[in-house]
Design a protein around this motif. Structure first.
Motif, PDB file in Angstrom:
ATOM      1  N   ARG A   6      -0.834  -8.517  -4.375  1.00 43.28           N
ATOM      2  CA  ARG A   6       0.307  -7.666  -3.996  1.00 43.28           C
ATOM      3  C   ARG A   6       1.245  -7.472  -5.189  1.00 43.28           C
ATOM      4  N   SER A  33       2.331   1.571  -3.533  1.00 40.13           N
ATOM      5  CA  SER A  33       1.266   1.788  -4.515  1.00 40.13           C
ATOM      6  C   SER A  33       0.712   3.207  -4.410  1.00 40.13           C
ATOM      7  N   ASN A  34       0.501   3.674  -3.187  1.00 37.01           N
ATOM      8  CA  ASN A  34      -0.026   5.031  -2.990  1.00 37.01           C
ATOM      9  C   ASN A  34       0.967   6.082  -3.460  1.00 37.01           C
ATOM     10  N   GLU A  54      -4.166  -5.413  -5.071  1.00 35.83           N
ATOM     11  CA  GLU A  54      -3.838  -5.561  -3.658  1.00 35.83           C
ATOM     12  C   GLU A  54      -3.890  -7.016  -3.208  1.00 35.83           C
ATOM     13  N   SER A  95       0.834  -1.211   0.000  1.00 31.95           N
ATOM     14  CA  SER A  95       0.000   0.000   0.000  1.00 31.95           C
ATOM     15  C   SER A  95       0.864   1.254   0.000  1.00 31.95           C
TER      16      SER A  95
END
Length: 465
Positions: free
Chosen positions: A444, A427-428, A441, A424
């Motif tokens: 992954r 990715s963010n 997600e 996360s």
């Protein structure tokens, strides 16, 4: 990247347009029998049935009673579809302010037919009251115009508008400033200034050119009506006059007696667009053309238009033979085909991948090209099983689908994250930088652009310290 923005041209039909008007405007329109009859003709069949059912009922009718008016169940038809049709037919009447919600004597929710609509529809359908059609008696016209003249006049006027669209820098003298203003308002042409040399056709303009004549005129008039208030005219008066025109007789002359200055100005504008023929104002009479008689049909009833003698012969090898000398039609063909040869009375063109893609980039859809070919085919083409050869129609659609294929983008794959938190976090960050191509997600797994990989890699190193 295309120079023209790809925007689909949409046009409301008569009912959708009237629904968009304020209730006060609708009430004023229903003061005229011509409007009531024109609206009634355009309503769905079940809605018309409901109106006739309550036509002579003066008391409010409970919603429960209306809900029981379900059409008989037909074999093979789903009950849910019938209920939906009933609900939609009622909603149309409510949206058009033909039915009004009231309370009955017991205070229950009920409906009632609009009193103004009832009175004027009664005059239109059963007679009585003041004459509502344009039927003033006139002396014989010494300059009587026959049907052939009116047909040619209307099409010449309308084609001058289309010719201006094709070549806005050369056709400014052929149309009036009112027509030019309407084209600008409709978004069919655009310009930084109001001077024609700087004008150019838009994506919507190209789509407009390939519509049938009835739809073109209806779209144009709708856009004109959006500007009548700015011109100092009354929208109600203009619409009422258009509805009266739709009930006139082709080839008959009508009196201008009793028209005020605003209505005379509107009549002059219709003359410029080819909807009426007016020799001169002092003549005191005008002739409606076929374009005016079809006006309230909008896009729903194209078949009302006069049958055209098309001149296109289309072969299975994508070649088109057009027996025409019209510069307008040649320009229209040139939008989606390549002109290979010009003869005194014939044009030879070929539909190619490049010419179709060029049209698609201007916002024109494959179905619009096929529809245009079908409308202008030579009568001999109608003797075939498929008016436009199937190979040609299918290939045009396939060329359109080419533009919707997958697009390959180079990227870098990130996987095998130790935790959801790590995934996360990265990715963010990639999403905030605008370099994230794909993210899953659950697995992954994420993909970033090749250009964004170095910054993502550096960020990850800093976070791992």
């Amino acid at each position: 990247m295309s120079f023209y923005g790809e925007k689909t041209l949409t046009c409301k039909n008569l009912l959708d347009y009237l629904k968009s008007l304020p209730r006060e405007t609708l009430d004023k329109l229903y003061n005229h029998p011509a409007t009531c009859l024109a609206v009634f003709r355009e309503l769905p069949e079940l809605s018309r049935h409901f109106i006739l059912r309550v036509f002579f009922v003066l008391k409010p009718i409970q919603h429960v009673t209306v809900a029981s008016w379900i059409p008989p169940h037909e074999p093979g038809k789903d009950v849910g579809d019938i209920v939906l049709l009933h609900r939609q037919s009622v909603q149309v009447l409510m949206d058009m302010c033909i039915w009004q919600e009231v309370k009955d004597e017991l205070g229950n929710a009920a409906i009632q037919l609009n009193k103004t609509f009832r009175e004027n529809f009664k005059i239109a359908s059963l007679g009585g009251g003041k004459p509502w059609t344009m039927s003033a008696t006139l002396e014989s016209d010494p300059h009587q115009r026959d049907l052939d003249f009116l047909e040619k006049y209307a099409m010449d006027r309308w084609e001058s508008v289309l010719q201006f669209l094709v070549q806005p820098r050369q056709g400014a003298t052929a149309i009036s400033r009112d027509a030019m203003r309407t084209l600008l308002h409709a978004g069919l042409i655009e310009s930084d200034e109001s001077e024609s040399p700087n004008m150019q056709i838009t994506s919507s303009g190209f789509q407009f050119l390939l519509l049938d004549t009835a739809s073109q005129v209806w779209f144009f008039i709708l856009k004109y009506l959006e500007t009548v208030t700015e011109r100092g005219l009354s929208l109600v008066e203009c619409l009422t006059f258009l509805f009266k025109l739709s009930f006139s007789t082709l080839g008959k002359d009508y009196s201008m007696e009793g028209m005020d200055d605003r209505l005379l100005t509107f009549l002059q504008h219709l003359r410029e667009f080819g909807l009426v023929y007016l020799r001169k104002r002092s003549s005191g009479r005008f002739y409606p053309t076929r374009l005016a008689l079809n006006i309230t049909a909008g896009q729903n009833k194209d078949h009302i238009d006069a049958p055209k003698q098309g001149n296109l012969i289309i072969e299975t090898n994508y070649r088109i033979y057009a027996h025409t000398t019209s510069e307008l039609q040649i320009a229209l063909l040139n939008i989606f085909s390549e002109i290979e040869g010009r003869f005194p009375d014939m044009i030879v063109a070929t539909i190619t991948r490049g010419s179709v893609r060029s049209a698609l980039q201007k916002g024109i859809a494959a179905e619009q090209i096929i529809s245009f070919l079908r409308q202008h085919c030579h009568p001999q083409m109608y003797k075939q099983h498929s008016v436009v050869p199937r190979t040609v129609a299918d290939q045009i659609k396939l060329w359109e689908l080419e533009r919707e294929r997958l697009e390959i983008t180079e990227g870098v794959l990130y996987k095998d994250f130790m935790s959801v938190h790590d995934f996360s976090l990265l990715s963010n960050f990639a999403s905030s930088k605008g370099v994230l191509i794909y993210s899953d997600e659950k697995q992954r797994t994420m993909v970033v652009t090749k250009k964004g990989h170095p910054s993502i890699k550096q960020f990850w190193k800093e976070q791992s310290k």
